[in-house]
Design a protein around this motif. Structure first.
Motif, mmCIF file in Angstrom:
data_model
loop_
_atom_site.group_PDB
_atom_site.id
_atom_site.type_symbol
_atom_site.label_atom_id
_atom_site.label_comp_id
_atom_site.label_asym_id
_atom_site.label_seq_id
_atom_site.Cartn_x
_atom_site.Cartn_y
_atom_site.Cartn_z
ATOM 1 N N LYS A 65 0.829 -1.208 0.000
ATOM 2 C CA LYS A 65 0.000 0.000 0.000
ATOM 3 C C LYS A 65 0.859 1.252 0.000
ATOM 4 C CE LYS A 65 -4.277 -1.276 2.337
ATOM 5 N NZ LYS A 65 -4.679 -1.550 3.732
ATOM 6 N N LEU A 66 1.987 1.143 0.694
ATOM 7 C CA LEU A 66 2.832 2.294 0.971
ATOM 8 C C LEU A 66 3.558 2.808 -0.260
ATOM 9 C CD1 LEU A 66 3.472 3.617 3.706
ATOM 10 C CD2 LEU A 66 5.516 2.210 3.807
ATOM 11 N N VAL A 67 3.901 1.880 -1.142
ATOM 12 C CA VAL A 67 4.859 2.220 -2.168
ATOM 13 C C VAL A 67 4.179 2.662 -3.466
ATOM 14 C CG1 VAL A 67 6.774 1.342 -3.527
ATOM 15 C CG2 VAL A 67 6.469 0.605 -1.182
ATOM 16 N N PRO A 68 4.538 3.842 -3.934
ATOM 17 C CA PRO A 68 3.929 4.380 -5.151
ATOM 18 C C PRO A 68 3.923 3.405 -6.322
ATOM 19 C CG PRO A 68 5.364 6.002 -4.158
ATOM 20 C CD PRO A 68 5.511 4.752 -3.353
ATOM 21 N N ILE A 69 5.008 2.653 -6.479
ATOM 22 C CA ILE A 69 5.080 1.788 -7.668
ATOM 23 C C ILE A 69 4.037 0.683 -7.653
ATOM 24 C CG2 ILE A 69 7.511 2.189 -8.206
ATOM 25 C CD1 ILE A 69 8.126 -0.511 -6.892
ATOM 26 N N PHE A 70 3.476 0.381 -6.473
ATOM 27 C CA PHE A 70 2.458 -0.666 -6.410
ATOM 28 C C PHE A 70 1.041 -0.103 -6.379
ATOM 29 C CE2 PHE A 70 6.003 -3.034 -4.144
ATOM 30 C CZ PHE A 70 6.358 -3.724 -5.282
ATOM 31 N N GLN A 71 0.943 1.204 -6.138
ATOM 32 C CA GLN A 71 -0.373 1.773 -5.868
ATOM 33 C C GLN A 71 -1.355 1.684 -7.036
ATOM 34 O OE1 GLN A 71 0.432 5.618 -4.203
ATOM 35 N NE2 GLN A 71 0.902 4.745 -2.193
ATOM 36 N N THR A 72 -0.835 1.833 -8.242
ATOM 37 C CA THR A 72 -1.759 1.863 -9.379
ATOM 38 C C THR A 72 -2.006 0.486 -9.981
ATOM 39 O OG1 THR A 72 0.061 2.321 -10.868
ATOM 40 C CG2 THR A 72 -1.120 4.223 -9.990
ATOM 41 N N LEU A 73 -1.523 -0.549 -9.318
ATOM 42 C CA LEU A 73 -1.740 -1.894 -9.848
ATOM 43 C C LEU A 73 -3.169 -2.371 -9.575
ATOM 44 C CD1 LEU A 73 1.571 -3.698 -8.813
ATOM 45 C CD2 LEU A 73 1.023 -2.531 -10.947
ATOM 46 N N SER A 74 -3.594 -3.336 -10.337
ATOM 47 C CA SER A 74 -4.912 -3.938 -10.100
ATOM 48 C C SER A 74 -4.862 -4.805 -8.851
ATOM 49 C CB SER A 74 -5.302 -4.795 -11.308
ATOM 50 O OG SER A 74 -4.468 -5.939 -11.353
ATOM 51 N N ASP A 75 -6.020 -5.098 -8.300
ATOM 52 C CA ASP A 75 -6.073 -5.937 -7.104
ATOM 53 C C ASP A 75 -5.452 -7.296 -7.366
ATOM 54 O OD1 ASP A 75 -7.286 -3.906 -5.804
ATOM 55 O OD2 ASP A 75 -9.324 -4.705 -5.981
ATOM 56 N N THR A 76 -5.704 -7.811 -8.552
ATOM 57 C CA THR A 76 -5.148 -9.108 -8.929
ATOM 58 C C THR A 76 -3.618 -9.064 -8.866
ATOM 59 O OG1 THR A 76 -6.886 -9.017 -10.585
ATOM 60 C CG2 THR A 76 -5.410 -10.935 -10.630
ATOM 61 N N GLU A 77 -3.054 -8.037 -9.472
ATOM 62 C CA GLU A 77 -1.600 -7.937 -9.505
ATOM 63 C C GLU A 77 -1.031 -7.800 -8.096
ATOM 64 O OE1 GLU A 77 -0.369 -5.928 -13.729
ATOM 65 O OE2 GLU A 77 -1.545 -4.676 -12.382
ATOM 66 N N ARG A 78 -1.692 -6.986 -7.299
ATOM 67 C CA ARG A 78 -1.222 -6.796 -5.922
ATOM 68 C C ARG A 78 -1.260 -8.119 -5.156
ATOM 69 N NH1 ARG A 78 -2.977 -1.202 -5.325
ATOM 70 N NH2 ARG A 78 -5.092 -1.925 -5.002
ATOM 71 N N ALA A 79 -2.307 -8.882 -5.386
ATOM 72 C CA ALA A 79 -2.445 -10.160 -4.687
ATOM 73 C C ALA A 79 -1.315 -11.115 -5.080
ATOM 74 C CB ALA A 79 -3.797 -10.788 -5.001
ATOM 75 N N GLU A 80 -0.853 -10.982 -6.327
ATOM 76 C CA GLU A 80 0.240 -11.838 -6.775
ATOM 77 C C GLU A 80 1.554 -11.457 -6.094
ATOM 78 O OE1 GLU A 80 -1.360 -12.521 -11.356
ATOM 79 O OE2 GLU A 80 0.562 -11.520 -10.989
ATOM 80 N N ILE A 81 1.710 -10.177 -5.855
ATOM 81 C CA ILE A 81 2.981 -9.701 -5.308
ATOM 82 C C ILE A 81 3.090 -9.950 -3.813
ATOM 83 C CG2 ILE A 81 4.341 -7.624 -4.871
ATOM 84 C CD1 ILE A 81 3.240 -6.587 -7.579
ATOM 85 N N ALA A 82 1.978 -9.809 -3.116
ATOM 86 C CA ALA A 82 2.001 -9.876 -1.651
ATOM 87 C C ALA A 82 2.811 -11.048 -1.093
ATOM 88 C CB ALA A 82 0.574 -9.894 -1.110
ATOM 89 N N PRO A 83 2.607 -12.267 -1.612
ATOM 90 C CA PRO A 83 3.350 -13.398 -1.022
ATOM 91 C C PRO A 83 4.856 -13.341 -1.274
ATOM 92 C CG PRO A 83 1.767 -14.143 -2.698
ATOM 93 C CD PRO A 83 1.658 -12.677 -2.644
ATOM 94 N N LEU A 84 5.285 -12.493 -2.188
ATOM 95 C CA LEU A 84 6.718 -12.406 -2.501
ATOM 96 C C LEU A 84 7.455 -11.521 -1.503
ATOM 97 C CD1 LEU A 84 6.449 -11.817 -6.371
ATOM 98 C CD2 LEU A 84 6.600 -13.998 -5.151
ATOM 99 N N VAL A 85 6.681 -10.765 -0.717
ATOM 100 C CA VAL A 85 7.295 -9.766 0.157
ATOM 101 C C VAL A 85 7.713 -10.346 1.498
ATOM 102 C CG1 VAL A 85 6.898 -7.596 1.366
ATOM 103 C CG2 VAL A 85 5.971 -7.928 -0.928
ATOM 104 N N LYS A 86 8.982 -10.134 1.832
ATOM 105 C CA LYS A 86 9.488 -10.528 3.152
ATOM 106 C C LYS A 86 9.822 -9.256 3.932
ATOM 107 C CE LYS A 86 9.885 -15.109 2.648
ATOM 108 N NZ LYS A 86 8.516 -15.028 2.082
#
Lengths: 225, 225
Positions: free
Chosen positions: B13-34
DNA sequence: AGTAATTCTTGATTTAAATCAATTTCTTTA
DNA sequence: TAAAGAAATTGATTTAAATCAAGAATTACT
């Protein structure tokens, strides 16, 4: 006479960011490329222009300069065949912050902003290539900035000579006038002149002809500080 | 206790580069974050490290520094929540050229290089966002480089104060020690001290408390040269 | 709170590089 | 190829900022 399509194909071959693309992708890009010629001294773009296109130098040489707040012109970098410019602002909606001027008769391939962005949507490899090129330029500008704040003029000139000479240390040509070297390194022509003399007197370099030099002692040159 | 997944969601949510992504895309990225925590003074990475991850500051503050050839440390920039680092080298196979140190207790979200690159392949919008962020950083570093080569210390400090104050000109806090400001601007603490005194004597700024200042005459400050 | 350790300030001096000014060398073009 | 213009060199002087050194103020530590 050479056709536009040929020019486009040439540009695409020339530029690293297109080289690793598939034939299909390259074929999609080719029709988007427009070619333009610029005579010596002609302006490719000026600060304040809206960024309409990615510009790729196919032949010739272009200098990119910036006007500082105090009105002084600083040379930022040179574009040689294969180099491109405009990426920085292509993605930020902003206007150009700098000036591009042809130093030699120059051919430029241009891809319009919208076309390029559309192409990126369908070509992840192109995006990666651009990111890669971006990363390299960022590193290089950061290095330049660090040098400017921490190194003496003497050190900066020594590094510049080593970089410029590359592997041709025994006979290399300065790609620009001393005046421009001074601007590039953030100093004055007088100081450049004196440092050249100093390096020559100390046996670090040797003048072969006008604008041609030989590096006699690369090790010492690298250790200047 | 807060779950890792929550942290990840927060980073995204915090990072500008992720803000304009679709919900689907965000959901894909979330598990990659440590997520990782760093104490004050702790090192996030050092020059020579291979770049394994994109680092996103979720909270706290990080300073990015570089060691020049002559051994002097230069502060390149600060990372605040939402800022990220590592993009430059993420795409170039290279090792880190700089150091990252936590200035405050800091939380960092990390995405591994391979994961991130894979994600880029399927998310053109993410690539565009990264390119956009890249472009802005490049412009900012280029501007810093130009200032370093063309502007006096006095001018650079004046600009730094105006930037740091932002819209809070009547009471702002210096985010770092004078020593670090000196390093950032490529000068010495002594010179910074003298310039502060000069600005104060000339009625351009006023010291409110330790490290807190008020800008009295922004126009004159902007015209310093 | 009191002491130690940093960081900051101020002064005196030195130094690198800019500026100003006058030739000399090189390049362009008529 | 001669003349004009631009670029480069060299010297004399000035100036901005670094360095060296000592003391004052803050911050950190026990």
């Amino acid at each position: 006479m050479v056709h536009d399509a040929d020019h486009a194909a040439q540009c695409i071959k020339l530029v690293p960011i297109f080289q690793t693309l598939s034939d299909t992708e390259r074929a999609e890009i080719a029709p988007l490329v427009k070619q333009r010629h610029f005579a010596v001294g002609e302006s490719l773009f000026a600060a304040g222009d809206t960024v309409g296109s990615l510009m790729i130098v196919a032949g010739g040489q272009v200098k990119i300069t910036q006007i500082a707040a105090n009105g002084k012109e600083q040379l930022l970098y040179l574009l040689n065949p294969g180099d491109f410019d405009g990426e920085a602002a292509l993605f930020t909606n902003s206007t150009r912050q700098n000036f591009g001027t042809a130093l030699a008769p120059t051919d430029v391939c241009m891809i319009r902003r919208q076309d390029f962005q559309k192409q990126l949507q369908t070509s992840p490899q192109l995006a990666l290539n651009i990111l890669n090129a971006f990363g390299q330029r960022l590193a290089s500008v950061a290095e330049q900035s660090t040098q400017a704040t921490t190194a003496s003029i003497e050190e900066r000139l020594a590094n510049y000579l080593l970089e410029t000479a590359g592997d041709k240390t025994d006979d290399f040509k300065l790609p620009m006038k001393k005046k421009d070297i001074a601007s590039y390194l953030g100093t004055t022509p007088e100081t450049i002149s004196r440092k050249f003399r100093e390096f020559t007197d100390n046996g670090l370099i040797e003048k072969l002809a006008v604008n041609r030099f030989r590096i006699l002692d690369a090790d010492s040159l690298a250790m200047v500080e």
